[in-house]
Design a protein around this motif. Sequence first.
Motif, PDB file in Angstrom:
ATOM      1  N   LEU A  42      40.399  36.579  48.449  1.00  0.00           N
ATOM      2  CA  LEU A  42      39.772  37.556  49.339  1.00  0.00           C
ATOM      3  C   LEU A  42      39.395  38.815  48.581  1.00  0.00           C
ATOM      4  N   THR A  43      40.231  39.185  47.617  1.00  0.00           N
ATOM      5  CA  THR A  43      39.977  40.396  46.840  1.00  0.00           C
ATOM      6  C   THR A  43      38.784  40.225  45.909  1.00  0.00           C
ATOM      7  N   ARG A  44      38.659  39.030  45.343  1.00  0.00           N
ATOM      8  CA  ARG A  44      37.553  38.702  44.433  1.00  0.00           C
ATOM      9  C   ARG A  44      37.481  39.697  43.270  1.00  0.00           C
ATOM     10  N   ALA A  45      38.615  39.859  42.643  1.00  0.00           N
ATOM     11  CA  ALA A  45      38.702  40.773  41.497  1.00  0.00           C
ATOM     12  C   ALA A  45      39.358  40.047  40.334  1.00  0.00           C
ATOM     13  N   ASP A  46      38.812  38.893  39.991  1.00  0.00           N
ATOM     14  CA  ASP A  46      39.401  38.101  38.905  1.00  0.00           C
ATOM     15  C   ASP A  46      39.459  38.884  37.597  1.00  0.00           C
ATOM     16  N   GLU A  47      38.516  39.802  37.429  1.00  0.00           N
ATOM     17  CA  GLU A  47      38.500  40.587  36.190  1.00  0.00           C
ATOM     18  C   GLU A  47      39.731  41.478  36.068  1.00  0.00           C
ATOM     19  N   ALA A  48      40.435  41.709  37.186  1.00  0.00           N
ATOM     20  CA  ALA A  48      41.625  42.556  37.153  1.00  0.00           C
ATOM     21  C   ALA A  48      42.877  41.781  36.750  1.00  0.00           C
ATOM     22  N   ILE A  49      42.823  40.459  36.790  1.00  0.00           N
ATOM     23  CA  ILE A  49      44.046  39.675  36.579  1.00  0.00           C
ATOM     24  C   ILE A  49      44.574  39.833  35.161  1.00  0.00           C
ATOM     25  N   LEU A  50      43.714  39.771  34.176  1.00  0.00           N
ATOM     26  CA  LEU A  50      44.179  39.884  32.798  1.00  0.00           C
ATOM     27  C   LEU A  50      44.823  41.237  32.510  1.00  0.00           C
ATOM     28  N   PRO A  51      44.175  42.375  32.854  1.00  0.00           N
ATOM     29  CA  PRO A  51      44.852  43.657  32.618  1.00  0.00           C
ATOM     30  C   PRO A  51      46.110  43.832  33.461  1.00  0.00           C
ATOM     31  N   MET A  52      46.134  43.261  34.666  1.00  0.00           N
ATOM     32  CA  MET A  52      47.345  43.344  35.477  1.00  0.00           C
ATOM     33  C   MET A  52      48.464  42.520  34.853  1.00  0.00           C
ATOM     34  N   ALA A  53      48.111  41.357  34.301  1.00  0.00           N
ATOM     35  CA  ALA A  53      49.118  40.544  33.620  1.00  0.00           C
ATOM     36  C   ALA A  53      49.681  41.288  32.422  1.00  0.00           C
ATOM     37  N   ALA A  54      48.815  42.007  31.708  1.00  0.00           N
ATOM     38  CA  ALA A  54      49.275  42.804  30.572  1.00  0.00           C
ATOM     39  C   ALA A  54      50.202  43.916  31.021  1.00  0.00           C
ATOM     40  N   ALA A  55      50.012  44.398  32.267  1.00  0.00           N
ATOM     41  CA  ALA A  55      50.852  45.462  32.813  1.00  0.00           C
ATOM     42  C   ALA A  55      52.126  44.916  33.457  1.00  0.00           C
ATOM     43  N   GLY A  56      52.296  43.581  33.445  1.00  0.00           N
ATOM     44  CA  GLY A  56      53.528  43.005  33.953  1.00  0.00           C
ATOM     45  C   GLY A  56      53.410  42.191  35.219  1.00  0.00           C
ATOM     46  N   LEU A  57      52.187  41.950  35.707  1.00  0.00           N
ATOM     47  CA  LEU A  57      52.027  41.106  36.895  1.00  0.00           C
ATOM     48  C   LEU A  57      52.747  39.782  36.689  1.00  0.00           C
ATOM     49  N   ASP A  58      53.520  39.373  37.707  1.00  0.00           N
ATOM     50  CA  ASP A  58      54.332  38.162  37.580  1.00  0.00           C
ATOM     51  C   ASP A  58      53.650  36.910  38.127  1.00  0.00           C
ATOM     52  N   GLY A  59      52.773  37.060  39.115  1.00  0.00           N
ATOM     53  CA  GLY A  59      52.241  35.849  39.728  1.00  0.00           C
ATOM     54  C   GLY A  59      51.004  36.077  40.573  1.00  0.00           C
ATOM     55  N   LEU A  60      50.447  34.959  41.053  1.00  0.00           N
ATOM     56  CA  LEU A  60      49.289  34.949  41.935  1.00  0.00           C
ATOM     57  C   LEU A  60      49.633  34.205  43.213  1.00  0.00           C
ATOM     58  N   GLU A  61      49.177  34.740  44.334  1.00  0.00           N
ATOM     59  CA  GLU A  61      49.318  34.031  45.604  1.00  0.00           C
ATOM     60  C   GLU A  61      48.161  33.032  45.698  1.00  0.00           C
TER      61      GLU A  61
END
Length: 279
Positions: free
Chosen positions: A192-211
């Motif tokens: 719904l967010t459609r912000a795939d470009e944010a996933i990589l930098p968020m993962a670098a910041a410590g994002l643990d997972g995707l719903e």
Amino acid sequence: MFADLHLHTLYSDGTWPPEELAARAAAAGLGAVALTDHDTVEGCREMAAASRARGLEFLAGTELTAEHEGREIHLLGYCMNPEDPTLLAAMRQFQAARQERIRRMVARLNELGLPLTADTVFELANCRSPGRPHVARALVQAGLCDSMDEAFERFLKQDRPAWAPKFRISTTEAIRLIHQAGGVAVMAHPGLTRADEAILPMAAAGLDGLECFHTKHTPATSRHYLQLAEERSLLVTGGSDCHGLNKGKPLVGSVRVPRERVEAVKARAAERKSSLLRG
């Protein structure tokens, strides 16, 4: 054992108390649930007790509103300490911002000639984290709109005359807040967010997972985010995003993930808590 890891109660914009939600979850055949009310953990203690009474495993959680390069992104926090003082202090700030947003939307409705008061909305919401659905319900109850859908379409959606922007922290801040409370940070409904470009930098910041699994994800969407999660070594979660009767038919249990997904989230949280204890 299957779990629904995205549920809301009347402590934010859901319509059910924790006891009703737990009863519905048990009736749906679930074995575990997570409460993810917006910007609050108020309902976690009640939901934990109601879940125990129904034989359900419970994961304390929340849903935070954040942004990445101007794009709104929701982050689910799981297995946090709901009494963490830093988390609670931040949530008081978020809740105050939510209440101020209600006042701004009501003021704009008044400018349009609709006689609604902020106090009416707050009384209807009866929680510390009110949102647009409460304004919509108040408009319907006052006879100013025929349905919540009409309220959103005419007044409350973005770019409509009574819309007001949300207070948002950065995704990095939201991830850090969840982590310091011992929790696991997951990007909510990325389809719904459609912000795939944010996933990589968020993962670098410590994002643990995707719903990866969500009521509004198609099978193709779920497959897409499953692949991204595998590529980025991210956890996979899923849930119905049930709001009780607020958004049509009850959804609890309509999206569910198997035990191994829950165990992976719990294991990551245990690692984080252990790391916090070690300093």
